[in-house]
Design a protein around this motif. Structure first.
Motif, short mmCIF file in Angstrom:
data_model
loop_
_atom_site.label_atom_id
_atom_site.label_comp_id
_atom_site.label_asym_id
_atom_site.label_seq_id
_atom_site.Cartn_x
_atom_site.Cartn_y
_atom_site.Cartn_z
N TYR A 1 28.61 63.76 113.82
CA TYR A 1 29.92 63.39 114.30
C TYR A 1 30.97 63.91 113.34
O TYR A 1 30.69 64.14 112.17
CB TYR A 1 30.06 61.87 114.39
CG TYR A 1 29.04 61.18 115.28
CD1 TYR A 1 29.41 60.70 116.53
CD2 TYR A 1 27.73 61.02 114.87
CE1 TYR A 1 28.49 60.06 117.35
CE2 TYR A 1 26.79 60.39 115.68
CZ TYR A 1 27.19 59.91 116.91
OH TYR A 1 26.27 59.27 117.72
N ARG A 2 32.16 64.08 113.82
CA ARG A 2 33.24 64.45 112.92
C ARG A 2 34.50 63.70 113.30
O ARG A 2 34.73 63.36 114.46
CB ARG A 2 33.49 65.96 112.92
CG ARG A 2 34.03 66.53 114.21
CD ARG A 2 34.12 68.04 114.11
NE ARG A 2 34.67 68.64 115.31
CZ ARG A 2 34.71 69.95 115.54
NH1 ARG A 2 34.23 70.80 114.62
NH2 ARG A 2 35.24 70.42 116.66
N GLN A 3 35.32 63.46 112.30
CA GLN A 3 36.57 62.78 112.50
C GLN A 3 37.65 63.53 111.75
O GLN A 3 37.65 63.55 110.51
CB GLN A 3 36.51 61.33 112.04
CG GLN A 3 37.76 60.54 112.35
CD GLN A 3 37.59 59.05 112.11
OE1 GLN A 3 36.76 58.64 111.31
NE2 GLN A 3 38.37 58.25 112.81
N ALA A 4 38.53 64.16 112.50
CA ALA A 4 39.66 64.84 111.91
C ALA A 4 40.77 63.84 111.64
O ALA A 4 40.83 62.77 112.25
CB ALA A 4 40.16 65.95 112.83
N ARG A 5 41.65 64.21 110.72
CA ARG A 5 42.75 63.33 110.36
C ARG A 5 43.56 62.95 111.60
O ARG A 5 44.01 63.82 112.35
CB ARG A 5 43.64 64.01 109.33
CG ARG A 5 44.82 63.19 108.85
CD ARG A 5 44.39 62.08 107.92
NE ARG A 5 44.01 62.59 106.61
CZ ARG A 5 43.73 61.82 105.57
NH1 ARG A 5 43.73 60.51 105.69
NH2 ARG A 5 43.39 62.38 104.41
N GLY A 6 43.73 61.66 111.82
CA GLY A 6 44.51 61.18 112.93
C GLY A 6 43.81 61.18 114.27
O GLY A 6 44.43 60.85 115.28
N LYS A 7 42.54 61.54 114.31
CA LYS A 7 41.79 61.60 115.55
C LYS A 7 40.58 60.68 115.50
O LYS A 7 40.15 60.25 114.43
CB LYS A 7 41.35 63.03 115.86
CG LYS A 7 42.49 64.00 116.08
CD LYS A 7 41.98 65.36 116.48
CE LYS A 7 43.13 66.33 116.75
NZ LYS A 7 42.63 67.67 117.15
N GLU A 8 40.04 60.39 116.66
CA GLU A 8 38.85 59.57 116.74
C GLU A 8 37.61 60.38 116.39
O GLU A 8 37.58 61.60 116.53
CB GLU A 8 38.70 58.97 118.14
CG GLU A 8 39.77 57.97 118.52
CD GLU A 8 39.51 57.30 119.84
OE1 GLU A 8 40.14 56.27 120.12
OE2 GLU A 8 38.67 57.80 120.61
N ARG A 9 36.59 59.67 115.96
CA ARG A 9 35.32 60.31 115.67
C ARG A 9 34.71 60.84 116.96
O ARG A 9 34.71 60.16 117.98
CB ARG A 9 34.39 59.29 115.00
CG ARG A 9 33.30 59.92 114.17
CD ARG A 9 32.43 58.92 113.43
NE ARG A 9 32.96 57.59 113.26
CZ ARG A 9 33.08 56.97 112.10
NH1 ARG A 9 32.74 57.58 110.96
NH2 ARG A 9 33.54 55.73 112.05
N GLU A 10 34.17 62.05 116.91
CA GLU A 10 33.57 62.65 118.07
C GLU A 10 32.18 63.18 117.75
O GLU A 10 31.92 63.64 116.64
CB GLU A 10 34.43 63.79 118.63
CG GLU A 10 34.59 64.97 117.68
CD GLU A 10 35.28 66.16 118.32
OE1 GLU A 10 35.34 66.24 119.57
OE2 GLU A 10 35.77 67.03 117.57
N GLU B 1 40.12 74.35 112.85
CA GLU B 1 40.01 73.15 113.66
C GLU B 1 38.70 72.40 113.45
O GLU B 1 38.53 71.30 113.98
CB GLU B 1 40.20 73.47 115.15
CG GLU B 1 39.32 74.60 115.65
CD GLU B 1 40.04 75.93 115.70
OE1 GLU B 1 39.90 76.65 116.71
OE2 GLU B 1 40.75 76.26 114.72
N ALA C 1 37.31 68.32 109.11
CA ALA C 1 37.09 66.91 109.43
C ALA C 1 36.12 66.34 108.41
O ALA C 1 35.51 67.06 107.62
CB ALA C 1 36.50 66.77 110.84
#
Length: 120
Positions: A37-46, A88, A91
């Motif tokens: 999984y990855r979580q970028a700044r300000g985004k939900e974990r995907e 992009e 994360a």
């Protein structure tokens, strides 16, 4: 409690590669689908990649063809080879077990993750 320890992140230039590792402290690791999984700044974990105990893989479209997930059940480890990295992809990357039943969810507490930064 099961411990998940991710490692291998770092700062790379666009087009570069990294290999992430995840070690799980459970004797039943081999029975679980494992995901990255990855979580970028300000985004939900995907969820970006997953692999069954038998080695069947699946990828989110944004990483398909660039990332390769693998596992070593004897070492309770899962890996993510990341090639052709893009900004992009930046994360924090996490691993976890995954199960579809009774409902889609991760299995264990999250580890600390490992930061991947893709920048020139």
């Amino acid at each position: 409690q099961v411990q998940l320890v991710e490692s291998g992140g770092g700062l790379v230039q666009p087009g570069g590669s990294l290999r992430l590792s995840c070690a799980a402290s459970t004797s039943i690791f081999r029975f679980y689908v494992m995901g990255w999984y990855r979580q970028a700044r300000g985004k939900e974990r995907e969820l970006v990649a997953r692999i069954t105990g038998g080695g069947i893989t699946a990828y989110e479209n944004a990483v398909k063809g660039r990332f390769t997930i693998s596992r070593d059940n004897a070492r309770n480890s899962v890996f993510l080879q990341m090639d052709s990295l893009k900004p992009e992809d930046t994360a924090v990357y996490y691993c976890n077990g995954f199960r579809n039943t009774p409902e889609p969810t991760t299995v264990w507490p999250w580890g600390q993750g490992t930061q991947v930064t893709v920048s020139s």
